[in-house]
Design an enzyme around this catalytic site. Sequence first.
Site, PDB file in Angstrom:
ATOM      1  N   ASP A   1       0.854  -1.185   0.000  1.00  0.00           N
ATOM      2  CA  ASP A   1       0.000   0.000   0.000  1.00  0.00           C
ATOM      3  C   ASP A   1       0.892   1.239   0.000  1.00  0.00           C
ATOM      4  O   ASP A   1       1.683   1.447   0.927  1.00  0.00           O
ATOM      5  CB  ASP A   1      -0.886  -0.024   1.248  1.00  0.00           C
ATOM      6  CG  ASP A   1      -1.923   1.088   1.246  1.00  0.00           C
ATOM      7  OD1 ASP A   1      -2.062   1.762   0.216  1.00  0.00           O
ATOM      8  OD2 ASP A   1      -2.585   1.271   2.283  1.00  0.00           O
TER       9      ASP A   1
ATOM     10  N   ASP B   1      -3.634   2.620  -5.599  1.00  0.00           N
ATOM     11  CA  ASP B   1      -2.403   2.705  -4.809  1.00  0.00           C
ATOM     12  C   ASP B   1      -2.103   1.467  -3.960  1.00  0.00           C
ATOM     13  O   ASP B   1      -1.241   1.512  -3.081  1.00  0.00           O
ATOM     14  CB  ASP B   1      -2.447   3.930  -3.893  1.00  0.00           C
ATOM     15  CG  ASP B   1      -3.601   3.880  -2.893  1.00  0.00           C
ATOM     16  OD1 ASP B   1      -4.459   2.989  -3.028  1.00  0.00           O
ATOM     17  OD2 ASP B   1      -3.637   4.737  -1.991  1.00  0.00           O
ATOM     18  N   GLU B   2      -2.787   0.353  -4.210  1.00  0.00           N
ATOM     19  CA  GLU B   2      -2.494  -0.851  -3.428  1.00  0.00           C
ATOM     20  C   GLU B   2      -2.692  -2.107  -4.263  1.00  0.00           C
ATOM     21  O   GLU B   2      -3.471  -2.131  -5.217  1.00  0.00           O
ATOM     22  CB  GLU B   2      -3.356  -0.904  -2.168  1.00  0.00           C
ATOM     23  CG  GLU B   2      -4.837  -0.991  -2.431  1.00  0.00           C
ATOM     24  CD  GLU B   2      -5.662  -1.121  -1.162  1.00  0.00           C
ATOM     25  OE1 GLU B   2      -5.298  -1.934  -0.290  1.00  0.00           O
ATOM     26  OE2 GLU B   2      -6.682  -0.421  -1.052  1.00  0.00           O
TER      27      GLU B   2
END
Length: 392
Positions: free
Chosen positions: A17, A112-113
Amino acid sequence: MFELKLQQRKRHILHIDADAFFASVEQVLNPTLKGKAVLVGGPSEKKGIVSAASYEARKFGIKAGMAMYLAKKQCPHAIVVNGNFEAYRSFSKRMYEIFCKFTPDVEMVSIDEAYLDITGIKGDPAEIAKSILVEIYKKLGLSASCGLSTTKTVAKVASSMNKPHKLTVVPAGSEKGFLAPLSLRSLPGVGPKTFEVLDRYGFKKIGDIAKLHFSEVIEIFGIKGITLWKKCKGMDDGEVNPDKSLPKSISKEHTFYEAVNSEKMCIEALKELSVQVFSKLRLYEMKASTIFIKVRYKNSFGQKQGYRDISIQKNLGILASSDKELFPLICDLFLANHQKGEVVRLIGMGVSGLVQNYNLSLFEDSSRADRLFMAVDSIKSVHGKATLNYGA
């Protein structure tokens, strides 16, 4: 008493993350922001909400979703930037490319992860994880946090434990003990309705569920409770699936601080939500075939205290992504199903039936609108979200 014997496969699953992704990208693009409290959102320091906050800003208690004026009150020296979706998408793609250098089994779950399955990859799993984090920092200038364990659930919980820029390893056999003292709210994939049931029975910690006997789980939760029970024990056979990299649906909700009975206020809230949903839809270069709304009503006098929800969806028969096409349909869906005179506590909307690699030749009529609203997104990312708006 009947018991179910469980055994977890020994795998090496990572959940990575990026730390404060939007704000961190802004700091990379503008080095003068490094080490400073940065708030992504707007459209100004007095209006809008915080989409993301740098760790320097989070020290002042600022979180995503907070009203911008409150954030500035808590951290007057914070710098507000409007955001750059094209840049965020570019950094996300580059991060994905780094992941793929280490393993083909990459499941992007948001911009974003991601989950990575490094089972069978030559080398020590923890060292591989460290190498990925170092590569992200060297190539992109971003820090990321990582959880390493045998399951997706435990890996995701672990990645949030020691932010920022840390690796948390939960070895095989220690998953149950790692999860036990944590709040049930730290367990991913558990919805509000489930929490209502858990609270009713007094369950607060993950370990409270994990220590139940199988027969107790069936008695309290029924068959559907087995999955939750297994996850609380650190057992999860969910696969890292590259085909799930794109969202199945995109939605947003707004809770009114004071319940309202004004159709106009509901429509205004829907418009603000739709701007966020449709821009994210275009960010993924996707189109939607279904729209849906959710309304939470406060029960009237004489009814049982509390709230009741209605959820309505509509298949459009077309694929679309522009505000011009979708927002009027959202309004129509709301107005056709809204219980007039009732007090509204929460309103939400979203899109589903998402498709990315659609055949452009089938959508000649909408392609011009798509380009127009993608241009609007770009202008907003540079000059602020209030610069241009769709007039319905």
